[in-house]
Write a protein that holds these residues in place. Sequence first.
Motif, mmCIF file in Angstrom:
data_model
loop_
_atom_site.group_PDB
_atom_site.id
_atom_site.type_symbol
_atom_site.label_atom_id
_atom_site.label_comp_id
_atom_site.label_asym_id
_atom_site.label_seq_id
_atom_site.Cartn_x
_atom_site.Cartn_y
_atom_site.Cartn_z
ATOM 1 N N GLY A 37 -27.743 11.656 32.433
ATOM 2 C CA GLY A 37 -27.154 12.210 31.232
ATOM 3 C C GLY A 37 -27.675 13.586 30.888
ATOM 4 N N HIS A 38 -28.793 13.991 31.464
ATOM 5 C CA HIS A 38 -29.321 15.321 31.199
ATOM 6 C C HIS A 38 -30.017 15.823 32.457
ATOM 7 C CE1 HIS A 38 -33.520 13.938 30.902
ATOM 8 N NE2 HIS A 38 -32.991 12.862 30.384
ATOM 9 N N ALA A 39 -30.469 17.049 32.448
ATOM 10 C CA ALA A 39 -30.998 17.667 33.667
ATOM 11 C C ALA A 39 -32.450 17.308 33.901
ATOM 12 C CB ALA A 39 -30.844 19.179 33.592
ATOM 13 N N ALA A 40 -32.699 16.134 34.486
ATOM 14 C CA ALA A 40 -34.054 15.801 34.883
ATOM 15 C C ALA A 40 -34.509 16.729 35.988
ATOM 16 C CB ALA A 40 -34.124 14.357 35.360
ATOM 17 N N GLU A 69 -28.741 23.021 28.034
ATOM 18 C CA GLU A 69 -28.327 24.369 28.412
ATOM 19 C C GLU A 69 -29.445 25.062 29.170
ATOM 20 O OE1 GLU A 69 -27.530 26.493 24.797
ATOM 21 O OE2 GLU A 69 -29.644 26.580 24.205
ATOM 22 N N ALA A 70 -29.095 26.118 29.876
ATOM 23 C CA ALA A 70 -30.071 26.991 30.526
ATOM 24 C C ALA A 70 -29.784 28.411 30.064
ATOM 25 C CB ALA A 70 -29.973 26.892 32.046
ATOM 26 N N THR A 71 -30.832 29.163 29.780
ATOM 27 C CA THR A 71 -30.679 30.519 29.272
ATOM 28 C C THR A 71 -31.616 31.469 30.021
ATOM 29 O OG1 THR A 71 -32.320 30.069 27.534
ATOM 30 C CG2 THR A 71 -29.986 29.792 26.959
ATOM 31 N N ILE A 72 -31.326 32.750 29.938
ATOM 32 C CA ILE A 72 -32.163 33.769 30.569
ATOM 33 C C ILE A 72 -32.479 34.868 29.564
ATOM 34 C CG2 ILE A 72 -30.170 35.067 31.431
ATOM 35 C CD1 ILE A 72 -31.901 35.860 33.878
ATOM 36 N N PHE A 129 -34.908 29.432 30.969
ATOM 37 C CA PHE A 129 -35.343 28.317 30.125
ATOM 38 C C PHE A 129 -34.338 27.174 30.179
ATOM 39 C CE2 PHE A 129 -36.963 32.270 28.443
ATOM 40 C CZ PHE A 129 -38.296 31.993 28.170
ATOM 41 N N HIS A 130 -34.865 25.940 30.138
ATOM 42 C CA HIS A 130 -34.053 24.724 30.017
ATOM 43 C C HIS A 130 -34.256 24.148 28.621
ATOM 44 C CE1 HIS A 130 -32.453 20.679 30.923
ATOM 45 N NE2 HIS A 130 -33.459 20.273 30.157
ATOM 46 N N ASP A 131 -33.155 23.751 27.974
ATOM 47 C CA ASP A 131 -33.240 23.240 26.601
ATOM 48 C C ASP A 131 -32.354 22.013 26.455
ATOM 49 O OD1 ASP A 131 -33.549 22.851 23.908
ATOM 50 O OD2 ASP A 131 -33.055 24.903 23.325
ATOM 51 N N ASP A 132 -32.988 20.848 26.125
ATOM 52 C CA ASP A 132 -32.235 19.611 25.915
ATOM 53 C C ASP A 132 -31.566 19.574 24.548
ATOM 54 O OD1 ASP A 132 -32.500 18.214 28.331
ATOM 55 O OD2 ASP A 132 -34.547 17.608 27.829
ATOM 56 N N SER A 133 -31.806 20.573 23.719
ATOM 57 C CA SER A 133 -31.143 20.692 22.417
ATOM 58 C C SER A 133 -30.412 22.036 22.384
ATOM 59 C CB SER A 133 -32.151 20.596 21.271
ATOM 60 O OG SER A 133 -32.843 19.371 21.297
ATOM 61 N N PRO A 134 -29.223 22.091 22.957
ATOM 62 C CA PRO A 134 -28.511 23.367 23.094
ATOM 63 C C PRO A 134 -28.323 24.079 21.754
ATOM 64 C CG PRO A 134 -27.422 21.658 24.367
ATOM 65 C CD PRO A 134 -28.442 20.968 23.507
ATOM 66 N N ASN A 135 -28.783 25.327 21.696
ATOM 67 C CA ASN A 135 -28.649 26.063 20.435
ATOM 68 C C ASN A 135 -28.520 27.570 20.636
ATOM 69 O OD1 ASN A 135 -31.243 26.607 21.311
ATOM 70 N ND2 ASN A 135 -32.216 26.279 19.330
ATOM 71 N N VAL A 146 -37.813 24.973 27.703
ATOM 72 C CA VAL A 146 -38.907 24.885 28.655
ATOM 73 C C VAL A 146 -38.707 25.957 29.719
ATOM 74 C CG1 VAL A 146 -40.057 23.429 30.360
ATOM 75 C CG2 VAL A 146 -39.130 22.410 28.273
ATOM 76 N N ASN A 147 -39.745 26.765 29.970
ATOM 77 C CA ASN A 147 -39.660 27.817 30.982
ATOM 78 C C ASN A 147 -39.642 27.176 32.373
ATOM 79 O OD1 ASN A 147 -41.629 30.855 31.628
ATOM 80 N ND2 ASN A 147 -39.603 30.259 32.304
ATOM 81 N N ILE A 148 -38.537 27.318 33.104
ATOM 82 C CA ILE A 148 -38.410 26.660 34.402
ATOM 83 C C ILE A 148 -38.498 27.633 35.576
ATOM 84 C CG2 ILE A 148 -37.122 24.711 33.470
ATOM 85 C CD1 ILE A 148 -34.568 25.968 34.596
ATOM 86 N N LEU A 149 -38.240 28.911 35.342
ATOM 87 C CA LEU A 149 -38.336 29.926 36.389
ATOM 88 C C LEU A 149 -38.734 31.251 35.755
ATOM 89 C CD1 LEU A 149 -35.171 29.352 38.645
ATOM 90 C CD2 LEU A 149 -37.541 29.270 39.438
#
Length: 272
Positions: free
Chosen positions: A21-24, A101-104, A134-140, A153-156
């Motif tokens: 359901g989410h990006a593990a 969501e993922a953001t840069i 960044f990966h965010d389980d609470s898209p905003n 969360v900083n992923i890269l």
Amino acid sequence: MKKKLINLVIAAALTGGATIGHAASYNTFSPDGVLQNFSGIDWHSNGGGWIQGFDLTGANVAGDTDVFTLTYQAFAGVFSTTSPVNELHVASPGSASGSYEATIFSTITQTATCVNDGCSSINITLNSGTWDVFHDDSPNANQAAGTGFLDGVNILSGTWDTGNSSFSATSGVGGGFLTGTVTDTNNTFINPDLLGTTLQASLIFPGQSSPTYTRPAAFNGVATGPNTASSFVIQTDTSQDFTQQQVPEPSMMALVGIGLLGFGLASRRRRT
């Protein structure tokens, strides 16, 4: 639309199987059970670029130079694997229906050089820069407000190392390339470990308008204010291709560069 014209290698897709359901993890499996490692990100065309300190204005002569800063923020449109996108949240003008969501957020400095008298043609070279995903389980992430791009969360993370691009004020188009190095990989989300590997990026300035493009009111809490000749915000569109190679290949560098954002915007400002 324009990124399709430059044949970017970033396809559609993301995250682990239909039952997740989410990006593990940003890895996924193909129908035959083969692991398809994460390899790239296509950032949404609603991205924003903020040019600051640009002053190649007036009747410049060939050889005149200027150093300026480009700040870029966007949310991911698709991830490069071979499986369908699973629950990725793409904010407006996307569907805005996913669960994460993922953001840069990226900052670079560049040097603009007038190619000819009058500066209707400009060359841009990269000086230095950094980027974080960044990966965010609470898209905003909100492009209009310019908020929510750095709170996941900083992923890269990485640096921008080389890049060249050009812009024509006459035709309003430009292009080039940008390459960088991965300095950190969060293996909870990304595998294989990309530390020390190279990446290539494309960036274009198609000049889209509302509702396709939303002008950000801020970048990381700093208000952009009204556009001026030396400080202005433009629509940007970019992708990152992670090659997992320790040494960059010149043949992989023929993509449109981030520098174009700054120059396209600057030239547009100069003409107005």
